[in-house]
Design a protein around this motif. Structure first.
Motif, PDB file in Angstrom:
ATOM      1  N   VAL A 180      -4.879   5.304   0.204  1.00 48.75           N
ATOM      2  CA  VAL A 180      -5.376   3.942   0.053  1.00 48.75           C
ATOM      3  C   VAL A 180      -6.385   3.571   1.129  1.00 48.75           C
ATOM      4  CG1 VAL A 180      -3.498   2.849   1.369  1.00 48.75           C
ATOM      5  CG2 VAL A 180      -4.676   1.561  -0.421  1.00 48.75           C
TER       6      VAL A 180
ATOM      7  N   ASP B  72      -9.899   4.553   0.096  1.00 48.63           N
ATOM      8  CA  ASP B  72     -10.343   3.671  -0.975  1.00 48.63           C
ATOM      9  C   ASP B  72     -10.807   2.343  -0.388  1.00 48.63           C
ATOM     10  OD1 ASP B  72     -10.446   3.699  -3.907  1.00 48.63           O
ATOM     11  OD2 ASP B  72      -9.119   1.970  -3.783  1.00 48.63           O
ATOM     12  N   ALA B  73     -10.008   1.786   0.507  1.00 47.68           N
ATOM     13  CA  ALA B  73     -10.341   0.496   1.111  1.00 47.68           C
ATOM     14  C   ALA B  73     -11.551   0.595   2.031  1.00 47.68           C
ATOM     15  CB  ALA B  73      -9.129  -0.033   1.882  1.00 47.68           C
TER      16      ALA B  73
ATOM     17  N   THR C 216      -0.169   4.741   4.755  1.00 46.34           N
ATOM     18  CA  THR C 216      -1.325   3.935   4.360  1.00 46.34           C
ATOM     19  C   THR C 216      -2.483   3.992   5.354  1.00 46.34           C
ATOM     20  OG1 THR C 216      -0.228   1.976   5.293  1.00 46.34           O
ATOM     21  CG2 THR C 216       0.029   2.384   2.926  1.00 46.34           C
TER      22      THR C 216
ATOM     23  N   LEU D  91      -4.027   1.812   7.255  1.00 47.88           N
ATOM     24  CA  LEU D  91      -5.033   0.762   7.069  1.00 47.88           C
ATOM     25  C   LEU D  91      -5.376   0.071   8.385  1.00 47.88           C
ATOM     26  CD1 LEU D  91      -3.507  -0.477   3.758  1.00 47.88           C
ATOM     27  CD2 LEU D  91      -5.848   0.419   3.991  1.00 47.88           C
TER      28      LEU D  91
ATOM     29  N   MET E 204      -7.844  -4.901   6.053  1.00 48.77           N
ATOM     30  CA  MET E 204      -7.481  -4.008   4.953  1.00 48.77           C
ATOM     31  C   MET E 204      -5.975  -3.741   4.882  1.00 48.77           C
ATOM     32  SD  MET E 204     -10.751  -1.405   4.983  1.00 48.77           S
ATOM     33  CE  MET E 204     -11.001  -1.478   6.764  1.00 48.77           C
TER      34      MET E 204
ATOM     35  N   ARG F 175      -3.866  -5.639   3.959  1.00 47.95           N
ATOM     36  CA  ARG F 175      -3.346  -6.305   2.752  1.00 47.95           C
ATOM     37  C   ARG F 175      -3.249  -5.353   1.559  1.00 47.95           C
ATOM     38  NH1 ARG F 175      -8.798  -7.252   2.752  1.00 47.95           N
ATOM     39  NH2 ARG F 175      -9.856  -7.398   0.731  1.00 47.95           N
ATOM     40  N   HIS F 176      -3.895  -4.190   1.644  1.00 47.41           N
ATOM     41  CA  HIS F 176      -3.848  -3.207   0.552  1.00 47.41           C
ATOM     42  C   HIS F 176      -2.673  -2.240   0.679  1.00 47.41           C
ATOM     43  CE1 HIS F 176      -7.716  -4.622  -0.770  1.00 47.41           C
ATOM     44  NE2 HIS F 176      -8.314  -4.254   0.330  1.00 47.41           N
ATOM     45  N   GLN F 177      -1.780  -2.480   1.606  1.00 50.21           N
ATOM     46  CA  GLN F 177      -0.703  -1.543   1.948  1.00 50.21           C
ATOM     47  C   GLN F 177       0.075  -1.056   0.732  1.00 50.21           C
ATOM     48  OE1 GLN F 177       2.304  -3.270   4.512  1.00 50.21           O
ATOM     49  NE2 GLN F 177       2.884  -1.253   5.331  1.00 50.21           N
TER      50      GLN F 177
ATOM     51  N   GLU G 168      -0.827  -0.829  -2.371  1.00 51.20           N
ATOM     52  CA  GLU G 168      -1.623  -0.227  -3.442  1.00 51.20           C
ATOM     53  C   GLU G 168      -1.525   1.300  -3.453  1.00 51.20           C
ATOM     54  OE1 GLU G 168      -5.544  -1.968  -3.139  1.00 51.20           O
ATOM     55  OE2 GLU G 168      -4.640  -3.966  -2.992  1.00 51.20           O
TER      56      GLU G 168
ATOM     57  N   THR H 102       3.347  -4.182  -5.715  1.00 52.10           N
ATOM     58  CA  THR H 102       2.103  -4.638  -5.085  1.00 52.10           C
ATOM     59  C   THR H 102       2.039  -6.170  -5.138  1.00 52.10           C
ATOM     60  OG1 THR H 102       0.759  -4.583  -7.122  1.00 52.10           O
ATOM     61  CG2 THR H 102       0.992  -2.518  -5.883  1.00 52.10           C
TER      62      THR H 102
ATOM     63  N   GLN I  33       1.267  -8.393  -2.627  1.00 51.53           N
ATOM     64  CA  GLN I  33       1.769  -9.091  -1.434  1.00 51.53           C
ATOM     65  C   GLN I  33       3.196  -9.591  -1.629  1.00 51.53           C
ATOM     66  OE1 GLN I  33      -0.410  -8.658   1.031  1.00 51.53           O
ATOM     67  NE2 GLN I  33      -1.731  -7.784  -0.548  1.00 51.53           N
TER      68      GLN I  33
END
Length: 414
Positions: free
Chosen positions: A275, A278-279, A322, A324, A328, A330-332, A334, A392, A394
């Motif tokens: 992820v 991607d982010a 992840t 991150l 970013m 917040r995409h954990q 995904e 996912t 949040q």
């Protein structure tokens, strides 16, 4: 009714210990521990009773590769921020992780024992922390953020909360720094054994540390009854590290089948982190990731998904990660959906539960819904085995989140 006694009725339990969820279970929580799990009705006269019919009860999720102190994507700039600002930003990041259902996280560079204590003392509302302290890097390696034109003494990074790692070269130095990190509370040792995206002077293919330095670090970790995790992308670097005693392969995007089998045979494992690439590809530049780092993302991004299949085919244990940075984070969650494109849902869930518990050395305590385990639990509307995206958003599909027997989110009727 006791605030410390909770009885979940009619729970559908999903923790990865079986290939399918277990329906019709009662789960009794007392204090910070799961006291009993039964396929027959339980009674507890003073307990709060919650009927979970139609909902899934899971153990708190485990993320095995985070950087809670990475408050901005430019990690060199992050290392120069005031410690007080980093600590307060970190508290917000950790609160976000907990509210996504992650009740345990393994930090791979930066977090110190003070943050561990802050969580235990209730000063920070976040997941329990398993830490390596500062990661170890060679000059010019993945946590040397000085760039080509700066020669500031690297000791600067050893005392900054916002620094992900420390620079140390030579057998004597790496032994000393590994010992210092363990003395300061590190649960394991992290090394930078390959080039990386976020650092300025190390192309992905660079090998980090000599073989003798690798062996010295592994020996120090083993002496302290712990292990070494290594930042690794290329097949050559992965093989070299695993042959010399590294057991936790972080990322592993460019692994080949033969090396995957070596990982399995050595009893090592991999923590993929798809992820983050991607982010970073979508948002990194706009959030301040330097151009030199943006240019390196595609070297590893596309290979990450095929690596999942290579590792699965070889029988390698994988855990959830992840990696991150900054906004970013917040995409954990995904990563669940990304892995679900290549792997069966139950394997993805295992990566964040029973497999991850082995990595953080909390097997039987975290990642399971079982007697004697931590009362770290999440209640999910629906069936994540049928739809991983329920994990996912949040935490919006999570009606309740509990850590150590304490609700931090409670949208359940009594």
């Amino acid at each position: 009714m006791s605030a410390n006694l909770v009885l979940f009725r009619n729970a559908t339990i999903l923790d990865g210990t079986h290939d399918a969820a277990l329906e019709g279970r009662d789960v009794l929580v007392e204090g910070g521990t799961i006291r009993e799990v039964s396929d027959r009705p339980l009674t507890a006269s003073s307990a709060r009773v919650i009927d979970l019919a139609g909902r899934t009860l899971m153990p708190g999720l485990i993320d095995c590769h985070v950087h809670v102190i990475a408050t901005i994507p430019d990690l060199g700039a992050n290392a120069d921020l005031p410690d007080s600002l980093v600590a307060l930003r970190t508290a917000k990041i950790m609160r976000g992780m907990l509210m996504r259902g992650f009740t345990t996280v393994r930090d791979l560079g930066g977090a110190d024992h003070g943050l561990v204590m802050a969580v235990k003392e209730g000063l920070i509302d976040g997941p329990r922390l398993v830490i390596c302290g500062k990661a170890l890097s060679q000059t010019g390696g993945h946590t040397d953020y000085r760039g080509r034109y700066h020669s500031r003494d690297v000791s600067h990074y050893g005392t900054k909360l916002g620094a992900m790692g420390r620079v140390c070269d030579g057998i004597d130095a790496v032994r000393r720094v590994a010992r210092e990190e363990i003395k300061a509370g590190a649960d394991f040792i992290k090394i930078m054994a390959n080039g990386g995206v976020s650092s300025p002077t190390d192309p992905i293919a660079f090998l980090g540390y000599s073989v003798d330095e690798l062996r010295a670090i592994v020996e120090e970790a083993n002496n302290a009854q712990t292990y070494v995790a290594a930042h690794l992308y290329t097949d050559e670097a992965i093989r070299r590290a695993v042959e010399n005693g590294v057991i936790s392969v972080e990322h592993g995007n460019l692994v080949r089948p033969e090396t995957a089998r070596l990982i399995r045979d050595k009893g090592a494992y991999v923590v993929p982190t798809n992820v983050t690439f991607d982010a970073l590809a979508r948002e990194g530049a706009s959030l301040g990731l330097p151009p030199a780092s943006v240019a390196k993302i595609e070297d590893v991004r596309e290979a990450g998904l095929s690596a999942l299949e290579t590792l699965r085919d070889a029988g390698v244990m994988m855990a959830y990660g992840t990696d991150l940075l900054g906004e970013m984070h917040r995409h954990q969650s995904e990563e669940f959906v990304i892995r679900g494109r290549c792997l069966p849902a139950i394997e993805v869930i295992r990566s964040a539960t029973v497999n991850a518990a082995k990595v953080v050395r909390l097997e039987g305590k975290a990642g399971v819904v079982a007697p004697g385990a931590f009362a770290d639990l999440i209640v999910v509307d629906g069936d994540p085995l049928s739809d991983l995206s329920l994990l996912t958003g949040q935490g919006r599909h999570m009606r309740a989140i509990m850590i150590d027997g304490r609700f931090v989110k409670d949208e359940l009727a009594a």
